[in-house]
Design a protein around this motif. Structure first.
Motif, short mmCIF file in Angstrom:
data_model
loop_
_atom_site.label_atom_id
_atom_site.label_comp_id
_atom_site.label_asym_id
_atom_site.label_seq_id
_atom_site.Cartn_x
_atom_site.Cartn_y
_atom_site.Cartn_z
N HIS A 97 0.77 -1.27 0.02
CA HIS A 97 -0.14 0.20 -0.08
C HIS A 97 0.75 1.42 0.10
O HIS A 97 2.00 1.09 0.55
CB HIS A 97 -0.93 0.04 1.07
CG HIS A 97 -0.19 0.07 2.42
ND1 HIS A 97 -0.11 1.26 2.98
CD2 HIS A 97 -0.04 -0.90 3.37
CE1 HIS A 97 0.44 1.04 4.38
NE2 HIS A 97 0.38 -0.46 4.44
N ASP A 130 6.55 0.71 6.65
CA ASP A 130 5.13 0.62 6.43
C ASP A 130 4.32 1.46 5.35
O ASP A 130 4.09 2.68 5.99
CB ASP A 130 4.37 0.86 7.77
CG ASP A 130 2.64 0.60 7.44
OD1 ASP A 130 2.35 -0.28 6.49
OD2 ASP A 130 2.01 0.65 8.39
N ASN A 131 4.53 1.37 4.03
CA ASN A 131 4.56 -0.07 3.51
C ASN A 131 5.71 0.24 2.21
O ASN A 131 5.73 -0.64 1.63
CB ASN A 131 3.31 -0.52 2.97
CG ASN A 131 3.30 -2.06 2.80
OD1 ASN A 131 2.50 -2.47 2.05
ND2 ASN A 131 4.12 -3.03 3.50
N GLU A 164 -5.22 1.73 2.55
CA GLU A 164 -5.05 0.41 3.46
C GLU A 164 -5.03 0.85 4.89
O GLU A 164 -5.91 0.07 5.60
CB GLU A 164 -3.61 -0.34 3.13
CG GLU A 164 -3.71 -1.61 3.78
CD GLU A 164 -3.31 -1.76 5.03
OE1 GLU A 164 -3.45 -2.97 5.93
OE2 GLU A 164 -2.63 -0.79 5.54
N GLU A 165 -4.61 2.15 5.20
CA GLU A 165 -4.61 2.25 6.60
C GLU A 165 -5.92 2.63 7.09
O GLU A 165 -6.14 2.78 8.39
CB GLU A 165 -3.64 3.41 6.82
CG GLU A 165 -2.13 3.39 6.45
CD GLU A 165 -1.54 1.82 7.30
OE1 GLU A 165 -2.26 1.88 8.47
OE2 GLU A 165 -0.37 2.00 7.28
N ASP A 193 3.22 -7.16 4.38
CA ASP A 193 2.84 -5.86 5.33
C ASP A 193 2.70 -6.39 6.83
O ASP A 193 2.09 -5.73 7.65
CB ASP A 193 1.33 -5.47 5.00
CG ASP A 193 1.23 -3.66 5.36
OD1 ASP A 193 2.27 -3.52 5.99
OD2 ASP A 193 0.11 -3.66 5.31
#
Ligand SMILES: [Zn+2]
Length: 415
Positions: A97, A130-131, A164-165, A193
């Motif tokens: 992501h 991340d990421n 994604e978060e 991840d």
């Protein structure tokens, strides 16, 4: 596959140290925050990443935009990169992501979160671990093969996604909804991840998540005259002790998971009264439950309701439950799924380590795939500094993960 070929590729990837640093610098400088976090999305960062991808041989690079009315620009970008291998029988996917979480209080950072600083083989900056480490290791795995003039055994594809978060609605969920045939159950799907510093844990399963908000209504009164009220806090305390018996009732043990049992823990407690001599008329507390997929969430809820009914009668209170988060675990990816087996072999041959499959507490993006019958596995080598101040990525981890992916691309390649 002959060892000489894989050695050539891994040696080549060892020479990419400066590429790791350069890419981390370039993309960390472009924050990609979701509108929920006060940002403008991933468009600028995606444009930079796309520019890097164009320098690789490829068959197509597609940008799937998820419309997001909160943004004036084009919405939320999702990049799909494809490079054809010798056979198109299946596709080896790596998903990562592009969005990040906010840096938080800048006073907690030793350096500027958007300016990468190299120190002791680590690159500091928000998003480095991340990421972006995953984005970079995926790119360098492909570059490693291409620089050696090699083709992968099967098609290789990268999905660099948005959002994604903050729930994946504009990211992988959007892609799977709009293009239901993009991924097949025959594909090998990797999500770098989640991981550990040794790079030996392959996550294939997760627990269900149930957050319980318990509200107890009693009747407030003076601390000296409990008989004139109904003590909501005391009733709540009894209920919490009762709820600890969930551990005995739902006691299945599955060594795949760490910890191997379902967990039922009281966590947050809201303030009730501000002085010592008032008996509280309301009490609110929360539980965080992580439940093995063998149990249905509803059975847990039913059991708690039975205890609540008893407590209501005993203490003259009213108890209601709500569930701020409720996520039924998807079926686990089988521990012997081809993606996990190929990964174990690569870890063995590249790192000389034995990897093992595990289940975790829940809430990973892999669940989106698993709910759709797609056998995704999560793996990478991480120091787990993500979401914290002074986040960093170990340069050697990005290189190492790239070699492992390159090995997977080369497996079943008989030249
Ligand atoms: Zn992440």
């Amino acid at each position: 596959m002959p060892n000489t070929i894989i050695n050539k590729v891994t040696n080549r990837i060892d020479s990419y140290r400066q590429d790791v640093i350069d890419m981390q610098r370039q993309i960390t400088a472009i924050p990609a925050l979701s509108p929920v976090n006060g940002g403008l999305g991933e468009s600028k960062k995606a444009a930079k990443i796309q520019e890097i991808l164009k320098s690789l041989n490829h068959d197509s690079i597609k940008n799937i935009i998820a419309p997001d009315e909160r943004l004036e620009n084009n919405g939320r970008p999702n990049i799909i990169f494809r490079w054809k291998g010798k056979s198109s029988e299946k596709t080896i996917w790596i998903m990562a992501h592009m969005d990040i979480v906010p840096p938080g209080d800048l006073a907690d950072w030793d350096t500027d979160p958007y300016t990468v600083i190299e120190k002791d083989g680590k690159l500091y900056g928000r998003g480095t671990e991340d990421n972006q480490q995953a984005i970079i290791s995926a790119i360098l795995a492909i570059k490693g093969l291409q620089d050696e003039g090699l083709l992968p055994a099967y098609d290789v594809a990268l999905a660099f996604v948005a959002d994604e978060e903050t729930g994946s609605e504009y990211g992988i969920k959007h892609i799977i909804k709009e293009f239901p045939n993009m991924f097949t159950s025959n594909d090998l799907i990797y999500i770098p991840d989640a991981g550990d510093p040794d790079g030996v844990l392959i996550e294939v399963a997760e627990k269900s998540i149930l957050w319980i908000k318990t509200t107890i209504k009693g009747r407030p009164t003076h601390g000296s005259t409990p008989e004139c009220g109904a003590n909501a806090h005391k009733a709540g305390a009894h209920l919490i002790v009762k709820m600890d018996e969930l551990y005995q009732i739902f006691d299945k043990n599955d060594p795949l998971y760490n910890p191997p049992i379902s967990t039922f823990e009281p966590t947050q407690k809201e303030i009730n009264v501000l002085n010592v001599n008032t008996i509280p008329g309301q009490d609110i507390f929360y539980f965080d439950c992580r439940i093995l997929p063998d149990y249905s969430i509803d059975t847990i809820k039913d059991q708690i309701r039975i205890w609540a009914n008893e407590i209501e009668v005993k203490f003259g209170v009213k108890i209601t439950f709500s569930y701020p988060q409720e996520e039924t675990a998807p079926p686990a990816t089988p521990a012997d799924t081809p993606a996990a087996n190929a990964l174990k072999l690569a870890i063995k041959e590249v790192m000389n380590k034995e990897a093992r499959t595990i289940g975790i507490g829940g809430g990973t993006v892999a669940a989106v795939f698993r709910h759709n019958g797609l056998p995704a596995v999560c793996w990478c080598t991480l120091d787990d500094t993500l979401h914290a101040p002074n986040e960093y990525s170990v340069i050697a981890n990005a290189i190492n993960d790239a070699k492992v992916f390159a090995h997977i691309f080369m497996q079943e390649n008989d030249e």
